[in-house]
Every structure is written in C-alpha cells, then in structure tokens.
Scaffold this motif. Sequence first.
Motif, PDB file in Angstrom:
ATOM      1  N   ARG A   5       0.848  -1.187   0.000  1.00 23.02           N
ATOM      2  CA  ARG A   5       0.000   0.000   0.000  1.00 23.02           C
ATOM      3  C   ARG A   5       0.884   1.238   0.000  1.00 23.02           C
ATOM      4  O   ARG A   5       2.087   1.158   0.241  1.00 23.02           O
ATOM      5  CB  ARG A   5      -0.895   0.004   1.237  1.00 23.02           C
ATOM      6  N   ALA A   6       0.292   2.396  -0.241  1.00 24.35           N
ATOM      7  CA  ALA A   6       1.049   3.647  -0.293  1.00 24.35           C
ATOM      8  C   ALA A   6       1.741   3.945   1.033  1.00 24.35           C
ATOM      9  O   ALA A   6       2.810   4.548   1.059  1.00 24.35           O
ATOM     10  CB  ALA A   6       0.118   4.801  -0.666  1.00 24.35           C
ATOM     11  N   ASP A   7       1.161   3.474   2.138  1.00 24.43           N
ATOM     12  CA  ASP A   7       1.779   3.709   3.442  1.00 24.43           C
ATOM     13  C   ASP A   7       2.830   2.661   3.789  1.00 24.43           C
ATOM     14  O   ASP A   7       3.370   2.644   4.887  1.00 24.43           O
ATOM     15  CB  ASP A   7       0.718   3.794   4.542  1.00 24.43           C
ATOM     16  N   GLY A   8       3.138   1.761   2.858  1.00 27.50           N
ATOM     17  CA  GLY A   8       4.186   0.771   3.037  1.00 27.50           C
ATOM     18  C   GLY A   8       3.736  -0.533   3.665  1.00 27.50           C
ATOM     19  O   GLY A   8       4.505  -1.492   3.739  1.00 27.50           O
ATOM     20  N   LYS A   9       2.493  -0.604   4.106  1.00 29.46           N
ATOM     21  CA  LYS A   9       1.986  -1.833   4.718  1.00 29.46           C
ATOM     22  C   LYS A   9       1.679  -2.865   3.642  1.00 29.46           C
ATOM     23  O   LYS A   9       1.353  -2.515   2.508  1.00 29.46           O
ATOM     24  CB  LYS A   9       0.721  -1.546   5.522  1.00 29.46           C
ATOM     25  N   PRO A  10       1.775  -4.161   3.988  1.00 27.12           N
ATOM     26  CA  PRO A  10       1.427  -5.192   3.005  1.00 27.12           C
ATOM     27  C   PRO A  10      -0.058  -5.128   2.650  1.00 27.12           C
ATOM     28  O   PRO A  10      -0.869  -4.629   3.422  1.00 27.12           O
ATOM     29  CB  PRO A  10       1.750  -6.507   3.713  1.00 27.12           C
ATOM     30  N   LEU A  11      -0.380  -5.649   1.483  1.00 24.95           N
ATOM     31  CA  LEU A  11      -1.767  -5.642   1.023  1.00 24.95           C
ATOM     32  C   LEU A  11      -2.584  -6.676   1.772  1.00 24.95           C
ATOM     33  O   LEU A  11      -2.122  -7.788   2.012  1.00 24.95           O
ATOM     34  CB  LEU A  11      -1.826  -5.963  -0.473  1.00 24.95           C
ATOM     35  N   ASP A  12      -3.820  -6.318   2.126  1.00 23.50           N
ATOM     36  CA  ASP A  12      -4.721  -7.292   2.721  1.00 23.50           C
ATOM     37  C   ASP A  12      -5.386  -8.089   1.595  1.00 23.50           C
ATOM     38  O   ASP A  12      -5.152  -7.844   0.408  1.00 23.50           O
ATOM     39  CB  ASP A  12      -5.739  -6.630   3.639  1.00 23.50           C
ATOM     40  N   ALA A  13      -6.209  -9.053   1.962  1.00 19.24           N
ATOM     41  CA  ALA A  13      -6.813  -9.960   0.977  1.00 19.24           C
ATOM     42  C   ALA A  13      -7.639  -9.214  -0.067  1.00 19.24           C
ATOM     43  O   ALA A  13      -7.586  -9.543  -1.256  1.00 19.24           O
ATOM     44  CB  ALA A  13      -7.666 -11.000   1.684  1.00 19.24           C
TER      45      ALA A  13
END
Length: 72
Positions: A5-13
Amino acid sequence: MELRRADGKPLDAAYREKYRIAEELGLMEVLVRDGWGGLTAAQSGRIGGILGKRLQDKENGIGGVRETGGGI
C-alpha cells in the motif's frame, strides 16, 4: 515485486484480489505507472463489479468461476 500500500503496509486480501482482477483485465501497467487514480471510471467500476461478484459468490459458497472481459 511485492506490492504494498502507499503507506508501506502489506496488502490485505481485498487489495490483493483487486490487483488480481486488474491484472486479469490488463490494467497493471496503468496501476504501476499512475496508481488507482489513473484508471477511468469505467475501469474502476469494472474492477469493483467483479470484486463484488466474487465476494458474493464466496459468501454463497460458489467458487472457481472468474469473470473477465468487458469492453473497457
């Protein structure tokens, strides 16, 4: 390449499924270059419609059928 994601977190399902649908529709180049804002309303709507159908099918125990196509 792992998408995040743009905030660097991994994508959820749900986000992974959106990207999967975009890839099936041949829209990954636009997403990588311009992000989700680079899609037309029709393209975004198509992704949302397919995602909604898949989620509904999953809730109803229907699986294995992936709709692609459309005149976008």
